[in-house]
Design an enzyme around this catalytic site. Structure first.
Site, PDB file in Angstrom:
ATOM      1  N   GLY A 246      34.543  21.146  14.303  1.00  0.00           N
ATOM      2  CA  GLY A 246      34.314  22.474  14.849  1.00  0.00           C
ATOM      3  C   GLY A 246      35.037  22.820  16.128  1.00  0.00           C
ATOM      4  N   PRO A 292      36.911  16.431  12.652  1.00  0.00           N
ATOM      5  CG  PRO A 292      38.810  15.609  13.751  1.00  0.00           C
ATOM      6  CD  PRO A 292      37.493  15.174  13.165  1.00  0.00           C
ATOM      7  CB  CYS A 360      44.894  47.065  -4.660  1.00  0.00           C
ATOM      8  SG  CYS A 360      46.554  47.268  -5.318  1.00  0.00           S
ATOM      9  CD  GLU A 361      39.908  43.924  -1.716  1.00  0.00           C
ATOM     10  OE1 GLU A 361      39.180  44.289  -0.764  1.00  0.00           O
ATOM     11  OE2 GLU A 361      39.490  43.432  -2.767  1.00  0.00           O
TER      12      GLU A 361
HETATM   13  C1  LIG Z   1      34.140  22.546   7.889  1.00  0.00           C
HETATM   14  C2  LIG Z   1      33.501  21.297   8.358  1.00  0.00           C
HETATM   15  C3  LIG Z   1      34.145  20.491   9.305  1.00  0.00           C
HETATM   16  C4  LIG Z   1      35.452  20.870   9.957  1.00  0.00           C
HETATM   17  O1  LIG Z   1      35.311  21.957  10.801  1.00  0.00           O
HETATM   18  P1  LIG Z   1      36.540  22.403  11.737  1.00  0.00           P
HETATM   19  O2  LIG Z   1      36.070  23.623  12.396  1.00  0.00           O
HETATM   20  O3  LIG Z   1      37.706  22.641  10.842  1.00  0.00           O
HETATM   21  O4  LIG Z   1      36.798  21.282  12.693  1.00  0.00           O
HETATM   22  C5  LIG Z   1      33.535  19.316   9.662  1.00  0.00           C
HETATM   23  N1  LIG Z   1      32.357  18.932   9.129  1.00  0.00           N
HETATM   24  C6  LIG Z   1      31.710  19.686   8.216  1.00  0.00           C
HETATM   25  C7  LIG Z   1      30.425  19.215   7.676  1.00  0.00           C
HETATM   26  C8  LIG Z   1      32.253  20.882   7.810  1.00  0.00           C
HETATM   27  O5  LIG Z   1      31.607  21.640   6.915  1.00  0.00           O
END
Ligand SMILES: *Cc1c(COP(=O)(O)O)cnc(C)c1O
Length: 415
Positions: A246, A292, A360-361
């Protein structure tokens, strides 16, 4: 546009370069639109991530790259060589990770809807199964136990905590709040830990969390991790704490740099204060698993597209390009900002334009009211930072064919 300061993109004599290689020359051999990824940027990002973890004294960091961000096989093979593991969310991603040579003992499996077939596949792909099933409900735990029993195995599992925090990001990609479908509430984990029968055919090896994507405010991460540590103290011994993925990246020139160091610092100090110093007697310091996705791949990729034609409609000017929201959906789906750069600079003054695709959106838009030099049909443009959730989210909407992905090697060769 002039201020744009990028790790891999730069101009030299009006030509846009990726890692010092002229995108115009590369594009001459390709059909637009296409994705191009830089191996150099990929390696840099992975090394930065791992080094930052080490520099901040994170114990035994294990990086399980989230395949859903970009599952290109060539990139995965590079990551595998660097020692990277995988976070997968489907049987398809499991197969792709294995194809890239990633060892099952470095694979964690997330997702609220793992099917029986997918669970069986993951248990069967190695003697010991995968590193961890990150379990999202008690119901799932029961199913994994049943399948492990039928195969005469013990499944390694981590319980994914829903820490009930509100990560400040786009609502589509916030995943750690009460009311979100992800994870297990703390009170339910507590109840579940008391039911020994649940753990007959599974071994609880970790706890995990993942509160959302494109996180730039680290407060929620820290708060969630404290919850995770407190929950972990209820278990006698754990092999790892999985802090999820994340970490956000800068897409806009004004966003500066990624807060990676601050992120690692907070993770390190939170685990130290709320787990390591309070852990049960005899319990070893657990490994730290990271998942990540975006951080590893976002800035490695560009989307090269050709201007089909320009169009003026009242006060609005449209630049119609040959890439559409089916090829790259982030701008349409999340209103995401992506920098758009001409492959060749000219000396015209910037004008304010809408850069749109052929779908087409009305949502099929890459940039609204964006300053761009004067462009005409057949000019080439580069959409920057599309390495994460670009091709992996693409579709064949409007019966358009999937576009090609190319990988730029460290010597400028196309892999
Ligand atoms: C999508 C996801 C990630 C990766 O998230 P990023 O924002 O790309 O780092 C990691 N763990 C889980 C469980 C996810 O669903």
């Amino acid at each position: 546009m002039e201020k744009f300061n990028h790790q891999s993109l730069s101009y030299k004599k009006s030509q846009l370069l990726l890692d010092q290689h002229c995108l115009n020359s590369i594009s001459k051999q390709m059909k637009t639109p296409f994705y191009l990824y830089s191996v150099k940027a990929l390696e840099n990002n992975f090394n930065n991530f791992l080094n930052s973890a080490k520099e901040n004294n994170i114990s035994k960091p294990i990086i399980c790259y989230a395949l859903k961000a970009n599952s290109n096989l060539k990139l995965l093979k590079k990551l595998k060589k660097l020692g990277c593991g995988a976070d997968i969310v489907s049987g398809g991603e499991l197969k792709q990770a294995l194809k890239a040579g990633i060892c099952p003992t470095k694979i964690v499996f997330s997702g609220v809807g793992k099917t029986r077939d997918e669970i069986r596949l993951a248990l069967d792909c190695h003697q010991e199964g995968i590193y961890s099933f990150n379990i999202e409900s008690i119901e799932e735990l029961v199913t994994v136990g049943e399948i492990a029993k039928s195969l005469g195995k013990k499944a390694r599992v981590a319980l994914r905590l829903n820490p009930e925090v509100n990560a400040k990001t786009h609502k589509h990609i916030s995943t750690g709040g009460l009311g979100h479908k992800f994870g297990i509430l703390r009170q339910d984990i507590e109840k579940c830990l008391k039911r020994k029968s649940l753990f007959k055919h599974v071994k609880l090896v970790g706890l995990s969390m993942h509160i959302g994507s494109q996180l730039t405010c680290l407060k929620a991460t820290q708060k969630a991790l404290k919850e995770l540590c407190e929950t972990a103290l209820l278990v006698n011994e754990l092999e790892f704490l999985d802090v999820g993925g994340g970490l956000g990246v800068p897409y806009h020139p004004e966003q500066g740099v990624s807060p990676i160091n601050e992120y690692m610092k907070r993770i390190s100090s939170t685990i130290d204060k709320h787990y390591n110093q309070k852990r049960p007697a005899g319990a070893v310091i657990p490994a730290t698993v990271f998942e990540p996705g975006r951080y590893i791949v976002a800035n490695t990729g560009v989307l090269i597209t050709e201007v089909i034609r320009t169009k003026t409609s009242g006060p609005n000017k449209f630049i119609i390009i040959d890439a559409g929201m089916n090829d790259f959906v982030r701008s349409s789906l999340y209103d995401a900002y992506h920098h758009v750069l001409p492959l060749k600079k000219n000396r015209t003054k910037n004008e304010y334009v809408n850069i749109v695709g052929p779908i087409c959106e009305t949502a099929d838009s890459f940039a609204k009211n964006r300053a761009l030099q004067r462009v005409k049909a057949q000019d080439l443009l580069c959409v920057a930072d599309v390495g994460a959730y670009g091709y992996s989210m693409s579709s064949v909407y409007n019966m358009r064919e999937k576009i090609k992905e190319y990988v730029l090697g460290t010597n400028g060769e196309i892999l």
